[in-house]
Design an enzyme around this catalytic site. Structure first.
Site, PDB file in Angstrom:
ATOM      1  CB  CYS A  63      26.458  20.582  43.604  1.00  0.00           C
ATOM      2  SG  CYS A  63      27.297  19.771  45.351  1.00  0.00           S
ATOM      3  CB  CYS A  75      29.267  24.171  49.028  1.00  0.00           C
ATOM      4  SG  CYS A  75      30.673  24.287  48.523  1.00  0.00           S
ATOM      5  CB  CYS A  78      29.462  26.503  42.782  1.00  0.00           C
ATOM      6  SG  CYS A  78      30.679  25.316  42.467  1.00  0.00           S
ATOM      7  CB  CYS A 152      33.175  18.292  44.854  1.00  0.00           C
ATOM      8  SG  CYS A 152      33.756  19.974  44.261  1.00  0.00           S
ATOM      9  CD  GLN A 253      47.011  29.130  35.130  1.00  0.00           C
ATOM     10  OE1 GLN A 253      45.964  29.250  35.474  1.00  0.00           O
ATOM     11  NE2 GLN A 253      47.804  30.058  34.925  1.00  0.00           N
ATOM     12  CG  PHE A 280      54.573  38.183  37.127  1.00  0.00           C
ATOM     13  CD1 PHE A 280      54.869  38.641  38.234  1.00  0.00           C
ATOM     14  CD2 PHE A 280      54.219  39.123  35.996  1.00  0.00           C
ATOM     15  CE1 PHE A 280      54.767  39.710  38.835  1.00  0.00           C
ATOM     16  CE2 PHE A 280      54.565  40.590  36.274  1.00  0.00           C
ATOM     17  CZ  PHE A 280      54.575  40.832  37.682  1.00  0.00           C
ATOM     18  CD  GLU A 300      57.449  33.257  40.190  1.00  0.00           C
ATOM     19  OE1 GLU A 300      56.952  33.404  41.529  1.00  0.00           O
ATOM     20  OE2 GLU A 300      56.998  33.599  39.237  1.00  0.00           O
ATOM     21  CG  ASP A 348      49.864  34.059  34.240  1.00  0.00           C
ATOM     22  OD1 ASP A 348      49.186  34.693  34.730  1.00  0.00           O
ATOM     23  OD2 ASP A 348      50.038  32.720  34.429  1.00  0.00           O
ATOM     24  CB  CYS A 374      43.605  35.384  37.427  1.00  0.00           C
ATOM     25  SG  CYS A 374      44.457  35.863  38.797  1.00  0.00           S
TER      26      CYS A 374
END
Length: 416
Positions: A63, A75, A78, A152, A253, A280, A300, A348, A374
């Protein structure tokens, strides 16, 4: 500011190269282990001036917006496009391995499930009206400067091909010069654009957005801080054959391949369980897939997500019973006595993890637990709570869906 030459020894958890200097570690973005670099140094941060010795692992970034010499600025989306695949994949897996080691956990860590360019179906842009037109892109790292993008490589073709449309819709809704965010989700029926932080959206802006959307194709819905401005189509996503209409700006996701990989692990882990709790649960990423096999209780705290899950379950034939419960699991985790009704539990949570919930799980004796995370650090903390109570970690699988970043997902399967 001082200029000096440093040798990079390793990558830090944020993806920066780290060089050991007499005054302590120096963090050098866009460098790789084994490289000798001349840097302009401010305290413990170095900006590359030149590279005297280049790592054989260095790759050509795909990129033009990436790196210190990126077009119109660097940017911040990344951080690791300059790393070759072998180094990059090892770095991602090691984030999980090292997090587990930091808590004294011994576990079998599978190879990384890799991400590929063009898979991202959910992207968050920053936009701002300027005298020259609408800026649409990503913030430069550590800055409020918006790097305008025209392509992108991580984003899906369906998003990239409509950057001009997204920019026009942003121009129709913008009322001032303040920056705002646009969460773009590619759905089965078109793009779902969720604007946040646009001030004083009035009738004129609503009309302008409506005209803009109706004059083009590919936009399913436009919302501003949760208010629907126009929705030519019902946004739809597919959770294992169950169609769900997600709430505006709701969590999804980031890539479907990563979601499918996580779901495959979850479904294999619960095996022949007869009753499963999904904590969750969001809009049903795992619950609705589980319901293909066995009855599930979805918990949730976010009401709109839970309503989307419930609506999908009620309107899909062939599912086992799905019950839903609105509950803030941070303030009021399911107690051990409640959890004993389940053969398997999936959780999660957000990046903060599920510490209090894991303390109750540890007391429950549930046979199988699947932890989706995550954040490797909070995952390791949560797993340490469970292993201290006698759970055995069967496998941990790192999954990449945030390509060329320092973020990694992981799924851990535990048994007792």
């Amino acid at each position: 500011m001082t200029a000096e030459t440093l040798t990079v020894s390793r990558l830090g958890s944020g993806g920066d190269g780290i060089a050991d200097a007499p005054g302590g570690p120096v963090y050098v973005p866009f460098s790789l282990p084994g490289e000798t670099v001349a840097v302009a140094r401010v305290k413990n941060h170095g900006t590359i001036l030149s590279i005297a010795k280049t790592s054989p692992e260095r790759a050509e970034p795909p990129c033009v917006h990436f790196g210190p010499d990126g077009k119109n600025g660097t940017c911040g989306g990344c951080t690791l496009q300059h790393a070759g695949d072998a180094l990059y994949h090892a770095f991602k897996r090691d984030l999980v391995v090292n997090a587990l080691k930091s808590k004294g956990l011994v576990a079998d860590v599978a190879p990384l499930v890799i991400a590929r360019p063009g898979e991202r179906r959910r992207v968050v842009f920053t936009a701002r009206r300027t005298e020259k037109g609408m800026l649409l892109g990503f913030n430069q790292a550590g800055s409020h400067h918006i790097v305008s993008i025209d392509h992108c490589p991580i984003s899906s073709p369906g998003i990239v091909s409509r950057l001009g449309t997204i920019r026009r819709v942003a121009g129709a809704i913008a009322t001032g010069a303040e920056p705002f965010r646009i969460t773009v989700l590619e759905t089965l029926t078109g793009l779902d654009l969720a604007f946040e932080g646009v001030k004083k959206v009035g009738d004129r802006e609503r009309r302008a957005v409506t005209e803009c959307v109706l004059a083009t194709r590919g936009i399913a819905r436009v919302t501003s801080d949760g208010e629907v401005l126009i929705s030519p189509e019902r946004p739809e996503i597919d959770f294992g054959g169950v169609i769900v209409s997600p709430p505006p700006g709701g969590f999804t996701q980031a890539t479907k391949p990563a979601e499918d990989a996580m779901a495959d692990i979850v479904l294999a882990a619960i095996g022949k369980a007869k009753r499963v709790a999904d904590l969750f649960a969001g809009a049903g990423t795992f619950s609705l897939r589980i319901a293909r096999k066995v009855r599930v209780h979805a918990v949730e705290g976010e009401e709109k997500a839970l309503k989307a899950l419930d609506h999908a379950a009620r309107n899909t034939q062939g599912l086992k019973p799905v019950t839903v419960e609105k509950r803030d699991l941070f303030r009021r985790p399911l107690m051990a006595s409640e959890l004993k009704a389940y053969d398997a539990v999936v959780f999660d949570p957000p990046r903060a993890g599920a510490e209090d919930q894991c303390r109750e799980l540890a007391r429950s004796g549930v046979k199988t637990i699947v932890a989706v995370s995550c954040n490797p650090l909070t995952l390791a903390r949560d797993l340490a709570i469970l292993t201290a109570a006698g759970y055995r970690i069967r496998l941990v699988t790192p999954i990449d869906q945030f390509l060329w970043s320092a973020h990694v997902e992981a799924v851990a399967v535990l048994e007792k």
